[in-house]
Design a protein around this motif. Sequence first.
Motif, PDB file in Angstrom:
ATOM      1  N   GLN A  37       0.849  -1.186   0.000  1.00  0.00           N
ATOM      2  CA  GLN A  37       0.000   0.000   0.000  1.00  0.00           C
ATOM      3  C   GLN A  37       0.883   1.234   0.000  1.00  0.00           C
ATOM      4  OE1 GLN A  37      -2.653   0.624   3.394  1.00  0.00           O
ATOM      5  NE2 GLN A  37      -4.136   1.640   2.054  1.00  0.00           N
ATOM      6  N   GLN A  41      -3.029   5.129  -1.100  1.00  0.00           N
ATOM      7  CA  GLN A  41      -3.501   4.326  -2.226  1.00  0.00           C
ATOM      8  C   GLN A  41      -4.177   3.042  -1.760  1.00  0.00           C
ATOM      9  OE1 GLN A  41      -3.185   5.634  -5.420  1.00  0.00           O
ATOM     10  NE2 GLN A  41      -2.503   7.366  -4.198  1.00  0.00           N
ATOM     11  N   GLY A  42      -4.622   2.258  -2.743  1.00  0.00           N
ATOM     12  CA  GLY A  42      -5.262   0.995  -2.442  1.00  0.00           C
ATOM     13  C   GLY A  42      -4.266  -0.102  -2.150  1.00  0.00           C
ATOM     14  N   GLU A  44      -2.300  -3.263  -3.204  1.00  0.00           N
ATOM     15  CA  GLU A  44      -1.803  -3.949  -4.385  1.00  0.00           C
ATOM     16  C   GLU A  44      -1.416  -5.376  -3.996  1.00  0.00           C
ATOM     17  OE1 GLU A  44       1.855  -2.286  -5.723  1.00  0.00           O
ATOM     18  OE2 GLU A  44       2.036  -3.599  -7.463  1.00  0.00           O
TER      19      GLU A  44
ATOM     20  N   GLN B   6     -13.870   1.072  -7.533  1.00  0.00           N
ATOM     21  CA  GLN B   6     -14.485   2.055  -6.636  1.00  0.00           C
ATOM     22  C   GLN B   6     -14.272   3.414  -7.273  1.00  0.00           C
ATOM     23  OE1 GLN B   6     -12.470  -0.032  -2.920  1.00  0.00           O
ATOM     24  NE2 GLN B   6     -14.117   1.306  -2.212  1.00  0.00           N
ATOM     25  N   CYS B  23     -19.324   0.247  -5.246  1.00  0.00           N
ATOM     26  CA  CYS B  23     -18.364  -0.793  -5.608  1.00  0.00           C
ATOM     27  C   CYS B  23     -18.960  -1.628  -6.734  1.00  0.00           C
ATOM     28  CB  CYS B  23     -18.056  -1.693  -4.414  1.00  0.00           C
ATOM     29  SG  CYS B  23     -17.043  -3.147  -4.796  1.00  0.00           S
ATOM     30  N   MET B  89     -10.684   5.349   5.287  1.00  0.00           N
ATOM     31  CA  MET B  89     -10.690   4.776   3.933  1.00  0.00           C
ATOM     32  C   MET B  89     -11.515   3.498   3.977  1.00  0.00           C
ATOM     33  SD  MET B  89      -9.001   6.217   1.383  1.00  0.00           S
ATOM     34  CE  MET B  89      -8.305   4.951   0.324  1.00  0.00           C
ATOM     35  N   PHE B  91     -12.484   0.051   1.712  1.00  0.00           N
ATOM     36  CA  PHE B  91     -12.080  -0.770   0.582  1.00  0.00           C
ATOM     37  C   PHE B  91     -13.087  -1.885   0.341  1.00  0.00           C
ATOM     38  CE2 PHE B  91      -7.971   0.980  -0.241  1.00  0.00           C
ATOM     39  CZ  PHE B  91      -7.480   1.416   0.977  1.00  0.00           C
ATOM     40  N   PHE B 106      -8.474  -6.183  -4.073  1.00  0.00           N
ATOM     41  CA  PHE B 106      -9.073  -4.995  -3.491  1.00  0.00           C
ATOM     42  C   PHE B 106      -9.266  -3.903  -4.531  1.00  0.00           C
ATOM     43  CE2 PHE B 106      -9.079  -5.483   1.153  1.00  0.00           C
ATOM     44  CZ  PHE B 106      -8.423  -6.696   1.267  1.00  0.00           C
ATOM     45  N   SER B 108      -9.561   0.400  -5.187  1.00  0.00           N
ATOM     46  CA  SER B 108      -8.644   1.501  -4.879  1.00  0.00           C
ATOM     47  C   SER B 108      -9.055   2.300  -3.660  1.00  0.00           C
ATOM     48  CB  SER B 108      -8.520   2.431  -6.087  1.00  0.00           C
ATOM     49  OG  SER B 108      -9.800   2.903  -6.455  1.00  0.00           O
ATOM     50  N   GLY B 109     -10.267   2.067  -3.182  1.00  0.00           N
ATOM     51  CA  GLY B 109     -10.697   2.695  -1.940  1.00  0.00           C
ATOM     52  C   GLY B 109     -11.446   4.005  -2.123  1.00  0.00           C
ATOM     53  N   THR B 110     -12.223   4.353  -1.093  1.00  0.00           N
ATOM     54  CA  THR B 110     -12.930   5.636  -1.007  1.00  0.00           C
ATOM     55  C   THR B 110     -12.624   6.242   0.345  1.00  0.00           C
ATOM     56  OG1 THR B 110     -14.767   4.946  -2.437  1.00  0.00           O
ATOM     57  CG2 THR B 110     -15.182   6.765  -0.916  1.00  0.00           C
TER      58      THR B 110
END
Lengths: 117, 116
Positions: A37, A41-42, A44, B6, B23, B89, B91, B106, B108-110
Amino acid sequence: GAGVSQSPSNKVTEKGKDVELRCDPISGHTALYWYRQSLGQGLEFLIYFQGNSAPDKSGLPSDRFSAERTGGSVSTLTIQRTQQEDSAVYLCASSQHYRFSGANVLTFGAGSRLTVL
Amino acid sequence: AQKITQTQPGMFVQEKEAVTLDCTYDTSDPSYGLFWYKQPSSGEMIFLIYQGSYDQQNATEGRYSLNFQKARKSANLVISASQLGDSAMYFCAMRPGYSNASKIIFGSGTRLSIQP
Protein backbone atom coordinates in the motif's frame (compact mmCIF):
# COMPACT_ATOMS: atom_id res chain seq x y z
CA GLY A 1 -0.92 -16.14 18.19
CA ALA A 2 -3.85 -13.91 18.87
CA GLY A 3 -3.33 -11.79 15.79
CA VAL A 4 -1.14 -11.38 12.73
CA SER A 5 2.28 -10.13 13.73
CA GLN A 6 4.59 -8.25 11.39
CA SER A 7 8.14 -7.12 11.87
CA PRO A 8 9.78 -4.73 11.66
CA SER A 9 7.08 -2.12 12.01
CA ASN A 10 9.37 0.45 10.42
CA LYS A 11 12.40 -0.01 8.23
CA VAL A 12 14.56 2.70 6.72
CA THR A 13 17.16 1.50 4.25
CA GLU A 14 19.46 2.85 1.60
CA LYS A 15 18.83 2.32 -2.07
CA GLY A 16 20.42 -0.89 -3.25
CA LYS A 17 20.25 -2.72 0.07
CA ASP A 18 18.23 -5.90 0.63
CA VAL A 19 15.40 -6.03 3.17
CA GLU A 20 13.42 -8.82 4.78
CA LEU A 21 9.93 -8.39 6.16
CA ARG A 22 8.42 -11.02 8.40
CA CYS A 23 4.83 -12.13 8.95
CA ASP A 24 3.60 -14.48 11.64
CA PRO A 25 -0.03 -15.41 10.83
CA ILE A 26 -2.78 -16.58 13.12
CA SER A 27 -2.23 -20.18 14.13
CA GLY A 28 -4.27 -22.52 11.96
CA HIS A 29 -4.80 -20.07 9.14
CA THR A 30 -3.81 -21.78 5.93
CA ALA A 31 -4.05 -18.73 3.66
CA LEU A 32 -1.49 -15.94 3.81
CA TYR A 33 -1.32 -12.81 1.66
CA TRP A 34 1.14 -10.00 1.13
CA TYR A 35 -0.16 -6.65 -0.12
CA ARG A 36 1.60 -3.36 -0.76
CA GLN A 37 0.00 0.00 0.00
CA SER A 38 1.60 3.19 -1.19
CA LEU A 39 0.70 6.41 0.60
CA GLY A 40 -3.03 7.06 0.34
CA GLN A 41 -3.50 4.33 -2.23
CA GLY A 42 -5.26 1.00 -2.44
CA LEU A 43 -3.95 -2.45 -1.67
CA GLU A 44 -1.80 -3.95 -4.39
CA PHE A 45 -1.75 -7.76 -4.33
CA LEU A 46 1.74 -9.24 -4.21
CA ILE A 47 1.62 -12.94 -3.37
CA TYR A 48 -0.76 -15.54 -1.95
CA PHE A 49 0.03 -18.79 -0.13
CA GLN A 50 -2.66 -21.42 0.44
CA GLY A 51 -1.75 -24.55 2.33
CA ASN A 52 0.63 -26.76 0.40
CA SER A 53 -0.36 -25.36 -2.99
CA ALA A 54 2.14 -23.52 -5.13
CA PRO A 55 1.99 -19.82 -4.23
CA ASP A 56 0.35 -17.32 -6.55
CA LYS A 57 3.20 -14.94 -7.33
CA SER A 58 1.38 -13.07 -10.08
CA GLY A 59 1.45 -9.74 -8.21
CA LEU A 60 5.17 -9.52 -7.54
CA PRO A 61 6.31 -6.38 -9.41
CA SER A 62 9.77 -7.60 -10.37
CA ASP A 63 12.26 -10.39 -9.81
CA ARG A 64 13.74 -8.35 -6.98
CA PHE A 65 10.76 -9.44 -4.90
CA SER A 66 10.42 -12.92 -3.47
CA ALA A 67 8.58 -14.56 -0.61
CA GLU A 68 8.56 -17.84 1.15
CA ARG A 69 6.44 -19.49 3.76
CA THR A 70 8.12 -22.03 5.98
CA GLY A 71 6.24 -24.90 7.57
CA GLY A 72 2.92 -23.44 6.51
CA SER A 73 3.28 -20.67 9.05
CA VAL A 74 5.76 -17.78 9.12
CA SER A 75 6.37 -15.92 5.87
CA THR A 76 9.22 -13.70 4.79
CA LEU A 77 9.02 -11.13 1.99
CA THR A 78 12.43 -10.25 0.60
CA ILE A 79 13.18 -7.23 -1.54
CA GLN A 80 16.61 -7.21 -3.14
CA ARG A 81 18.45 -4.10 -4.32
CA THR A 82 15.74 -1.81 -3.01
CA GLN A 83 14.64 1.19 -5.05
CA GLN A 84 12.92 4.36 -3.89
CA GLU A 85 9.67 3.26 -5.56
CA ASP A 86 9.61 0.28 -3.19
CA SER A 87 8.79 2.67 -0.34
CA ALA A 88 5.35 1.68 0.96
CA VAL A 89 3.55 -0.14 3.74
CA TYR A 90 3.67 -3.89 3.29
CA LEU A 91 0.63 -5.59 4.76
CA CYS A 92 0.36 -9.25 5.61
CA ALA A 93 -2.99 -10.96 6.14
CA SER A 94 -4.11 -14.47 6.93
CA SER A 95 -7.38 -16.38 6.86
CA GLN A 96 -8.91 -19.77 7.18
CA HIS A 97 -9.92 -21.45 3.95
CA TYR A 98 -13.47 -22.62 3.42
CA ARG A 99 -13.82 -25.01 0.54
CA PHE A 100 -17.46 -24.28 -0.28
CA SER A 101 -17.61 -20.66 0.70
CA GLY A 102 -15.98 -17.40 -0.22
CA ALA A 103 -16.15 -16.15 3.37
CA ASN A 104 -12.41 -16.04 3.87
CA VAL A 105 -12.26 -13.02 6.14
CA LEU A 106 -8.76 -11.62 6.23
CA THR A 107 -7.09 -10.63 9.46
CA PHE A 108 -4.40 -8.06 8.79
CA GLY A 109 -1.20 -7.29 10.56
CA ALA A 110 -0.25 -3.72 11.44
CA GLY A 111 2.08 -3.55 8.46
CA SER A 112 5.75 -2.89 7.86
CA ARG A 113 6.51 0.63 6.68
CA LEU A 114 9.50 0.61 4.34
CA THR A 115 11.34 3.79 3.44
CA VAL A 116 14.08 3.62 0.85
CA LEU A 117 16.37 6.63 0.85
CA ALA B 1 -10.55 -10.40 -15.90
CA GLN B 2 -11.17 -10.10 -12.17
CA LYS B 3 -11.54 -6.52 -11.11
CA ILE B 4 -12.94 -4.32 -8.36
CA THR B 5 -13.83 -0.72 -9.13
CA GLN B 6 -14.49 2.05 -6.64
CA THR B 7 -15.25 5.25 -8.51
CA GLN B 8 -15.46 7.66 -5.56
CA PRO B 9 -11.98 8.70 -4.43
CA GLY B 10 -13.44 10.85 -1.67
CA MET B 11 -16.76 11.71 -0.05
CA PHE B 12 -17.86 14.32 2.46
CA VAL B 13 -20.99 13.60 4.49
CA GLN B 14 -22.72 15.37 7.34
CA GLU B 15 -22.86 13.53 10.64
CA LYS B 16 -26.01 11.42 11.14
CA GLU B 17 -26.70 11.19 7.43
CA ALA B 18 -26.69 7.87 5.60
CA VAL B 19 -23.91 7.30 3.09
CA THR B 20 -23.50 4.89 0.20
CA LEU B 21 -20.07 3.86 -1.01
CA ASP B 22 -20.04 2.42 -4.51
CA CYS B 23 -18.36 -0.79 -5.61
CA THR B 24 -18.64 -2.70 -8.86
CA TYR B 25 -16.90 -5.93 -9.64
CA ASP B 26 -16.13 -8.10 -12.59
CA THR B 27 -15.72 -11.85 -12.56
CA SER B 28 -16.82 -14.72 -14.76
CA ASP B 29 -16.92 -17.12 -11.81
CA PRO B 30 -20.48 -17.77 -10.52
CA SER B 31 -19.14 -18.36 -7.02
CA TYR B 32 -17.54 -15.42 -5.29
CA GLY B 33 -17.39 -13.49 -2.06
CA LEU B 34 -17.50 -9.74 -1.54
CA PHE B 35 -16.05 -7.86 1.42
CA TRP B 36 -15.80 -4.38 2.81
CA TYR B 37 -12.93 -3.23 5.00
CA LYS B 38 -12.36 0.01 6.87
CA GLN B 39 -8.95 1.59 7.33
CA PRO B 40 -8.85 4.47 9.83
CA SER B 41 -5.94 6.90 9.91
CA SER B 42 -4.20 4.54 12.35
CA GLY B 43 -3.67 2.19 9.40
CA GLU B 44 -5.28 -0.97 10.73
CA MET B 45 -7.59 -2.88 8.40
CA ILE B 46 -10.96 -3.69 9.94
CA PHE B 47 -13.38 -6.20 8.40
CA LEU B 48 -16.93 -4.81 8.17
CA ILE B 49 -19.20 -7.07 6.18
CA TYR B 50 -19.32 -10.06 3.83
CA GLN B 51 -21.71 -11.08 1.03
CA GLY B 52 -21.65 -14.41 -0.76
CA SER B 53 -22.75 -14.61 -4.37
CA TYR B 54 -25.41 -17.17 -3.54
CA ASP B 55 -26.75 -15.37 -0.51
CA GLN B 56 -30.42 -14.52 -1.00
CA GLN B 57 -30.48 -11.68 1.50
CA ASN B 58 -28.39 -8.55 1.59
CA ALA B 59 -25.84 -8.74 4.38
CA THR B 60 -26.25 -6.47 7.39
CA GLU B 61 -23.99 -5.83 10.37
CA GLY B 62 -25.25 -3.18 12.75
CA ARG B 63 -25.16 0.17 10.94
CA TYR B 64 -23.58 -1.44 7.88
CA SER B 65 -25.51 -3.05 5.08
CA LEU B 66 -24.46 -4.27 1.68
CA ASN B 67 -26.70 -3.41 -1.25
CA PHE B 68 -25.99 -6.44 -3.44
CA GLN B 69 -27.27 -6.17 -7.01
CA LYS B 70 -25.99 -9.28 -8.72
CA ALA B 71 -27.21 -8.51 -12.22
CA ARG B 72 -25.51 -5.13 -12.14
CA LYS B 73 -22.42 -6.59 -10.42
CA SER B 74 -22.52 -4.00 -7.71
CA ALA B 75 -21.96 -4.34 -3.97
CA ASN B 76 -22.43 -0.91 -2.44
CA LEU B 77 -21.84 -0.34 1.26
CA VAL B 78 -24.50 1.63 3.10
CA ILE B 79 -23.69 3.21 6.45
CA SER B 80 -26.72 4.45 8.30
CA ALA B 81 -26.62 7.35 10.75
CA SER B 82 -22.98 8.20 10.11
CA GLN B 83 -20.70 9.10 13.00
CA LEU B 84 -17.47 11.07 13.21
CA GLY B 85 -15.65 7.81 13.87
CA ASP B 86 -16.69 6.53 10.46
CA SER B 87 -14.15 8.83 8.84
CA ALA B 88 -11.70 6.46 7.18
CA MET B 89 -10.69 4.78 3.93
CA TYR B 90 -13.10 2.08 2.83
CA PHE B 91 -12.08 -0.77 0.58
CA CYS B 92 -14.24 -3.17 -1.36
CA ALA B 93 -12.73 -6.60 -2.03
CA MET B 94 -13.63 -9.76 -3.88
CA ARG B 95 -12.67 -13.40 -3.79
CA PRO B 96 -13.59 -14.81 -7.21
CA GLY B 97 -14.22 -18.53 -6.82
CA TYR B 98 -13.87 -20.85 -3.87
CA SER B 99 -10.88 -22.90 -4.98
CA ASN B 100 -7.45 -22.85 -3.38
CA ALA B 101 -6.28 -20.68 -6.26
CA SER B 102 -8.80 -17.91 -5.64
CA LYS B 103 -7.10 -14.87 -4.19
CA ILE B 104 -8.71 -11.77 -2.69
CA ILE B 105 -8.28 -8.53 -4.61
CA PHE B 106 -9.07 -4.99 -3.49
CA GLY B 107 -10.42 -1.84 -5.04
CA SER B 108 -8.64 1.50 -4.88
CA GLY B 109 -10.70 2.69 -1.94
CA THR B 110 -12.93 5.64 -1.01
CA ARG B 111 -11.91 8.17 1.60
CA LEU B 112 -14.96 9.07 3.67
CA SER B 113 -14.96 12.22 5.76
CA ILE B 114 -17.79 12.79 8.21
CA GLN B 115 -18.36 16.43 9.07
CA PRO B 116 -19.99 17.62 12.32
